[in-house]
Design an enzyme around this catalytic site. Sequence first.
Site, PDB file in Angstrom:
ATOM      1  N   GLU A 178       0.836  -1.206   0.000  1.00 12.61           N
ATOM      2  CA  GLU A 178       0.000   0.000   0.000  1.00 12.61           C
ATOM      3  C   GLU A 178       0.872   1.257   0.000  1.00 12.61           C
ATOM      4  O   GLU A 178       1.830   1.361   0.757  1.00 12.61           O
ATOM      5  CB  GLU A 178      -0.881  -0.018   1.249  1.00 12.61           C
ATOM      6  CG  GLU A 178      -1.750   1.201   1.439  1.00 12.61           C
ATOM      7  CD  GLU A 178      -2.445   1.206   2.788  1.00 12.61           C
ATOM      8  OE1 GLU A 178      -3.405   1.987   2.946  1.00 12.61           O
ATOM      9  OE2 GLU A 178      -2.021   0.440   3.687  1.00 12.61           O
TER      10      GLU A 178
ATOM     11  N   CYS B 284      -5.236  -2.893   2.777  1.00 13.20           N
ATOM     12  CA  CYS B 284      -5.058  -2.800   4.229  1.00 13.20           C
ATOM     13  C   CYS B 284      -6.275  -3.308   4.990  1.00 13.20           C
ATOM     14  O   CYS B 284      -6.636  -4.458   4.934  1.00 13.20           O
ATOM     15  CB  CYS B 284      -4.679  -1.370   4.616  1.00 13.20           C
ATOM     16  SG  CYS B 284      -3.935  -1.262   6.270  1.00 13.20           S
TER      17      CYS B 284
ATOM     18  N   LYS C 142      -9.506   1.884  -2.978  1.00 13.33           N
ATOM     19  CA  LYS C 142     -10.036   1.433  -1.695  1.00 13.33           C
ATOM     20  C   LYS C 142     -11.406   2.041  -1.449  1.00 13.33           C
ATOM     21  O   LYS C 142     -11.594   3.251  -1.580  1.00 13.33           O
ATOM     22  CB  LYS C 142      -9.065   1.827  -0.577  1.00 13.33           C
ATOM     23  CG  LYS C 142      -9.406   1.251   0.788  1.00 13.33           C
ATOM     24  CD  LYS C 142      -8.341   1.612   1.811  1.00 13.33           C
ATOM     25  CE  LYS C 142      -8.629   0.958   3.152  1.00 13.33           C
ATOM     26  NZ  LYS C 142      -7.615   1.321   4.169  1.00 13.33           N
TER      27      LYS C 142
END
Length: 494
Positions: free
Chosen positions: A251, A360, A310
């Site tokens: 990430e 994540c 995301k």
Amino acid sequence: MRRPELAALPAGAAGVLCFAPFDLFWLAPLPWLALFALWQQAPDARRAALIGFLFGLGFFLAGVSWIYVSLSVFGGMPWWLAGPATLLFCTAMALYPTLAGWLFKRWQPAGFWRQALWFAVLIAAADWLRGWLFTGFPWLAVGYTQAPPSPLAGFAPLVGVYGLSLLLALSAALLLRWRVGLPVLALLLATGFGLRQLEWTQPVGEPVSVALLQGNIPQDMKFNPDNFVRTLLRYRDMIAAHPARLTILPETALPAFLDRLPPEYLDELSTLARQHGGDIVVGTLTGNPETGYYNSAVSLGISPQQIYSKQHLVPFGEFIPAGFAWFMAQANIPMSAFSAGPRRPAPLTVAGQPVAFNICYEDVFGEEIIRTLPQAGILANLSNTAWFGRSLAQPQHLQIARMRSAETGRPSLRATNTGMTAIIDARGDVVSALAPFETAVLTGEVRAHQGSTPYIAWGNLGFLVLLLAGAGAAQIRRAASAAGSPAPGADARP
């Protein structure tokens, strides 16, 4: 405050030992057995609520203390604010077992079996509620204690992690009468072991070589302009030295917006990917003031460029909840104003494989992971847990990823900045992993899987049906009692 209430605090803290990195899954019934016994002995609903609060406070203070590390050590927040903020967060999380304790005693049914079932329903319901209310924080759901290699993990493809919370809590309560509880626990373990032998999904195609990069860039250097070029060169050299058809970076590995990265650098990465016969997926930032800013994974190589952004953002870390701008002004957390990506993203087709990417924290939400299934044959997570230092966060996150593979029958690839970088097979077992806080590349092979588990088809619906059935079975006699008179041992006050 009496001693029984005080015992709840260490009992809750001891529950953390059942999670990674300690992985004492066989110990998991004992802390919740203690909670059940304390609730049974509580004289009224208020006292049961206090017991639930102390249990939850000990549990979360011991289990998610890494929040203080992210706020103070890496977020730059002064200790006198980070400490109370962490305590306040853990206090808020403790309200879920507080409510469960109050409900347990307020509507405590007659009969040991019904009490045990009511206890299990409330523990699992508290986990599920915590998993979505106020954007959700399902970390340390009880069911994660039974991630592979626990035999109970065999139930994960059927009812997911919250179903495991229900089964574990029921087993714990029944053990209060060990002559009853031990046979039930043995039956559940034997059934779970048998389910673990089933192949819910099947491998398809040829194995794909993978390289997962662990750059180990210190968090305090990650967005430092003086370190920018060194970061880019480090990842380029790691890619060149470890050819693979699918290479994944962590990430925000490239800590700049995609359109501000040197074009010649991106061209070089694309050339390397084509030379390796596949694709590279990099964690970076995308967007602009008009469309919003995104935390993204971007593919480069033989396939057309694709972007996953995301969609489940972390409060305070990636967006500022209304009314909390003053709080964030006390911390130094860069890029904390992202926009959410599409809610139902398509898999990225890279190295000839449809891969379901998540970034994540997203992989703690099982029902969101299955949105790209069964089309995708591989799960992939890009993470940067450097925010949490040398804490319990990294092994706990790996345990969560193992559960996602067990639920979906899909192998998982985890590329992280500081750990835990790992390859997980379709059963949820770790095939290989890198030691944390080392600069290294994890290489191996992965094979896509096709087909669906019941969890892919139903999500948490199967668990919710069990939950409602359990609640009905626990309360049916009480509901049928005349004039709503309280069951023996329950608190009769409104």
